[in-house]
Design a protein around this motif. Structure first.
Motif, PDB file in Angstrom:
ATOM      1  N   ASP A 160      -3.250  37.499   7.775  1.00  0.00           N
ATOM      2  CA  ASP A 160      -3.469  38.024   6.424  1.00  0.00           C
ATOM      3  C   ASP A 160      -2.376  37.613   5.388  1.00  0.00           C
ATOM      4  OD1 ASP A 160      -5.832  39.290   6.863  1.00  0.00           O
ATOM      5  OD2 ASP A 160      -4.789  41.348   7.346  1.00  0.00           O
ATOM      6  N   SER A 161      -1.231  37.108   5.897  1.00  0.00           N
ATOM      7  CA  SER A 161      -0.139  36.895   5.278  1.00  0.00           C
ATOM      8  C   SER A 161      -0.225  35.371   4.955  1.00  0.00           C
ATOM      9  CB  SER A 161       1.389  37.037   6.116  1.00  0.00           C
ATOM     10  OG  SER A 161       1.546  38.665   6.410  1.00  0.00           O
ATOM     11  N   ILE A 162      -0.886  34.358   5.476  1.00  0.00           N
ATOM     12  CA  ILE A 162      -1.050  33.173   5.252  1.00  0.00           C
ATOM     13  C   ILE A 162      -1.836  33.007   3.840  1.00  0.00           C
ATOM     14  CG2 ILE A 162      -1.984  30.914   5.993  1.00  0.00           C
ATOM     15  CD1 ILE A 162      -1.627  31.849   8.622  1.00  0.00           C
ATOM     16  N   THR A 163      -1.020  32.060   2.892  1.00  0.00           N
ATOM     17  CA  THR A 163      -1.656  31.724   1.727  1.00  0.00           C
ATOM     18  C   THR A 163      -2.739  30.566   2.315  1.00  0.00           C
ATOM     19  OG1 THR A 163      -0.122  32.072   0.428  1.00  0.00           O
ATOM     20  CG2 THR A 163      -1.739  30.718  -0.356  1.00  0.00           C
ATOM     21  N   TRP A 164      -4.310  30.918   2.335  1.00  0.00           N
ATOM     22  CA  TRP A 164      -5.097  30.005   2.700  1.00  0.00           C
ATOM     23  C   TRP A 164      -5.544  29.307   1.529  1.00  0.00           C
ATOM     24  CZ3 TRP A 164      -5.774  29.690   7.836  1.00  0.00           C
ATOM     25  CH2 TRP A 164      -5.568  30.787   8.490  1.00  0.00           C
ATOM     26  N   ARG A 165      -5.251  27.746   1.693  1.00  0.00           N
ATOM     27  CA  ARG A 165      -5.567  26.780   0.773  1.00  0.00           C
ATOM     28  C   ARG A 165      -6.759  25.900   0.909  1.00  0.00           C
ATOM     29  NH1 ARG A 165      -0.796  27.599  -1.861  1.00  0.00           N
ATOM     30  NH2 ARG A 165       1.021  28.278  -0.556  1.00  0.00           N
ATOM     31  N   LYS A 166      -7.249  25.299  -0.117  1.00  0.00           N
ATOM     32  CA  LYS A 166      -8.524  24.510  -0.075  1.00  0.00           C
ATOM     33  C   LYS A 166      -7.971  22.992  -0.149  1.00  0.00           C
ATOM     34  CE  LYS A 166     -11.007  28.229  -2.329  1.00  0.00           C
ATOM     35  NZ  LYS A 166     -12.180  28.329  -3.847  1.00  0.00           N
ATOM     36  N   GLU A 167      -8.876  22.151   0.329  1.00  0.00           N
ATOM     37  CA  GLU A 167      -8.689  20.771  -0.066  1.00  0.00           C
ATOM     38  C   GLU A 167      -8.930  20.230  -1.407  1.00  0.00           C
ATOM     39  OE1 GLU A 167      -9.482  16.493   2.126  1.00  0.00           O
ATOM     40  OE2 GLU A 167     -10.514  18.275   2.827  1.00  0.00           O
ATOM     41  N   ASP A 168     -10.032  20.950  -1.829  1.00  0.00           N
ATOM     42  CA  ASP A 168     -10.452  20.440  -3.309  1.00  0.00           C
ATOM     43  C   ASP A 168     -10.790  21.947  -4.218  1.00  0.00           C
ATOM     44  OD1 ASP A 168     -10.646  18.929  -5.328  1.00  0.00           O
ATOM     45  OD2 ASP A 168     -12.288  17.696  -4.512  1.00  0.00           O
ATOM     46  N   VAL A 169     -11.162  21.630  -5.163  1.00  0.00           N
ATOM     47  CA  VAL A 169     -11.673  22.563  -6.369  1.00  0.00           C
ATOM     48  C   VAL A 169     -12.464  21.899  -7.086  1.00  0.00           C
ATOM     49  CG1 VAL A 169      -9.852  24.302  -5.987  1.00  0.00           C
ATOM     50  CG2 VAL A 169      -9.665  22.768  -7.946  1.00  0.00           C
ATOM     51  N   ASN A 170     -13.890  22.630  -7.556  1.00  0.00           N
ATOM     52  CA  ASN A 170     -14.575  22.041  -8.670  1.00  0.00           C
ATOM     53  C   ASN A 170     -14.063  22.215  -9.919  1.00  0.00           C
ATOM     54  OD1 ASN A 170     -16.735  20.739  -9.589  1.00  0.00           O
ATOM     55  ND2 ASN A 170     -18.114  22.626  -9.270  1.00  0.00           N
ATOM     56  N   SER A 171     -13.065  21.560 -10.354  1.00  0.00           N
ATOM     57  CA  SER A 171     -12.899  21.806 -11.723  1.00  0.00           C
ATOM     58  C   SER A 171     -12.226  20.381 -12.310  1.00  0.00           C
ATOM     59  CB  SER A 171     -11.311  22.851 -11.654  1.00  0.00           C
ATOM     60  OG  SER A 171     -10.658  22.946 -13.003  1.00  0.00           O
ATOM     61  N   GLU A 172     -12.791  20.273 -13.518  1.00  0.00           N
ATOM     62  CA  GLU A 172     -12.418  19.008 -14.243  1.00  0.00           C
ATOM     63  C   GLU A 172     -11.141  18.759 -14.760  1.00  0.00           C
ATOM     64  OE1 GLU A 172     -15.286  18.042 -17.347  1.00  0.00           O
ATOM     65  OE2 GLU A 172     -17.263  18.246 -15.886  1.00  0.00           O
ATOM     66  N   GLU A 173     -10.755  19.944 -15.242  1.00  0.00           N
ATOM     67  CA  GLU A 173      -9.501  20.094 -15.935  1.00  0.00           C
ATOM     68  C   GLU A 173      -8.213  19.700 -14.619  1.00  0.00           C
ATOM     69  OE1 GLU A 173      -6.244  23.413 -17.746  1.00  0.00           O
ATOM     70  OE2 GLU A 173      -8.471  23.905 -17.500  1.00  0.00           O
ATOM     71  N   TYR A 174      -8.699  20.295 -13.531  1.00  0.00           N
ATOM     72  CA  TYR A 174      -7.734  20.139 -12.322  1.00  0.00           C
ATOM     73  C   TYR A 174      -7.674  18.725 -12.068  1.00  0.00           C
ATOM     74  CZ  TYR A 174      -6.652  19.703  -7.224  1.00  0.00           C
ATOM     75  OH  TYR A 174      -5.918  19.072  -6.130  1.00  0.00           O
ATOM     76  N   HIS A 175      -8.844  17.978 -11.811  1.00  0.00           N
ATOM     77  CA  HIS A 175      -9.128  16.585 -11.441  1.00  0.00           C
ATOM     78  C   HIS A 175      -8.462  15.811 -12.420  1.00  0.00           C
ATOM     79  CE1 HIS A 175     -11.223  16.931  -7.613  1.00  0.00           C
ATOM     80  NE2 HIS A 175     -11.839  17.884  -8.148  1.00  0.00           N
TER      81      HIS A 175
END
Length: 385
Positions: free
Chosen positions: A280-295
């Motif tokens: 529960d203490s781990i920050t689980w991250r994603k490899e990618d997100v569906n966001s034009e602004e981010y990309h």
């Protein structure tokens, strides 16, 4: 009064046997489906005791892990290859029924380490769902081949730990041997490497080697084993978090109902409840997100990096040309290529300047060592031309 014993026809027993067999096949098929689901799940969490000690210990650990709702597979060491004789080397085959019972009670798939053909046969005879090859096996191609031969014709998933010593070719060779035996589902476990003089970790993570292996096999399941990297429970979270930050697919962490009194590797094990807290203490991250602004923002920064990399390559090329001119002077004056005092002066100056720029001593040393070796190679060509 005469006692009459009614005999059931032979067809009854044939039907009973068929139904029993069918139920067993259905249960096996259901578990195979569960294993496939777990294998594809992200993150995949495997946990259980370092060693199976008693039936009660295995079952209670499994039940408490299952109760957390955080664990996908139960592990337990049945055979324990130890560095020196006299240590507890595992309970052996008699622990396999305990693991089978734990699976029956929790519904969770099981996994054990195997180091030879006989252990593969024993594990599969008790319907262990996933096998893993340990670091002391991966390091020996003869042992790897024996395990691979025993796996031929099976459909059991296999996890392969990195070898004890930092040699990616041994790790790669193990993957190739197991794949050639016909195993379709292969995963990798990064458990750290033996390193002389290492004090912070039980096994140095050497993240760069793990990343290189991940790049070689981007499609294989790739999980981290913080327990064996750390060797102590107080830094498990830090290593687990770094693994997740590096896009690992899951974790294998040892858990025990009474860690301090475990028969092996007591310092690195935690309770099932503590495992749940850690997850529960781990920050689980994603490899990618569906966001034009981010990309768009990321692409802009990456283009800056590409531009700087191009400039860096040009500068390194210019440096090598100067090194070649130095090589010509050395050749004309019969001077050796290696100038120890000059090299120590360069390295000392670079470390001082680099640390002031936020670059670690370790990085500066590795970078300049590589630069120095390339300069020597260029000068060597000049000297022997």
């Amino acid at each position: 009064m005469q006692l009459v014993i009614l005999k059931k026809p032979a067809s009854y027993f044939t039907l009973f046997a068929a139904k029993t067999y069918l139920r067993k096949m259905q249960a096996t098929q259901t578990m195979k489906e569960i294993v496939q689901q777990k294998w594809s799940k992200r993150p995949l969490i495997i946990s259980g005791p370092c060693s199976a000690e008693t039936e009660e210990q295995v079952i209670e650990t499994a039940q408490r892990l299952a109760a957390t709702g955080k664990v996908d597979m139960i592990r337990a060491g049945i055979w324990k290859p130890r560095t020196r004789p006299g240590s507890f080397e595992g309970i052996g085959v008699k622990g396999l029924p305990w693991l089978a019972k734990a699976k029956q009670l929790t519904g969770l798939p099981t996994t054990v380490e195997v180091a030879n053909g006989k252990q593969v046969e024993d594990a599969l005879s008790f319907e262990v769902d996933v096998l893993w090859m340990g670091a002391r096996t991966t390091v020996n191609p003869f042992s790897v081949q024996e395990v691979a031969d025993a796996l031929r014709g099976t459909d059991v998933p296999v996890l392969i730990k990195n070898p004890i010593n930092p040699d990616l070719e041994l790790w790669t060779g193990a993957v190739e041997r197991v794949a050639k035996s016909g195993v379709k589902q292969i995963g990798l476990i990064h458990r750290g490497f033996s390193s002389y003089g290492n004090t912070e970790y039980r096994n140095a993570p050497m993240w760069h080697l793990a990343i290189e292996m991940k790049l070689r096999y981007p499609d294989l399941l790739f999980i981290n084993d913080p327990s064996h990297i750390c060797g102590r429970r107080d830094i498990l979270l830090d290593v687990a978090q770094k693994a997740i930050d590096l896009d690992y697919d899951g974790l294998m962490i040892e858990a025990h109902i009474d860690p301090d009194n475990a028969w092996s590797d007591a310092k690195q094990q935690i309770t099932p409840e503590r495992l749940a807290e850690l997850i529960d203490s781990i920050t689980w991250r994603k490899e990618d997100v569906n966001s034009e602004e981010y990309h768009a923002a990321l692409e802009k920064l990456r283009q800056q990096i590409n531009h700087l990399d191009d400039e860096l390559m040009q500068i390194v090329s210019q440096r090598m040309k100067i090194a070649e001119k130095i090589g010509e002077y050395k050749k004309n004056n019969n001077i050796t290529i290696l100038q120890t005092n000059r090299w120590n002066e360069i390295l000392h100056r670079a470390i001082q300047k680099g640390e002031g720029l936020g670059l670690s001593k370790e990085f500066i040393t590795k970078y300049f060592d590589a630069m120095h070796m390339e300069s020597i190679n260029h000068q060597n060509k000049i000297m022997n031309s």
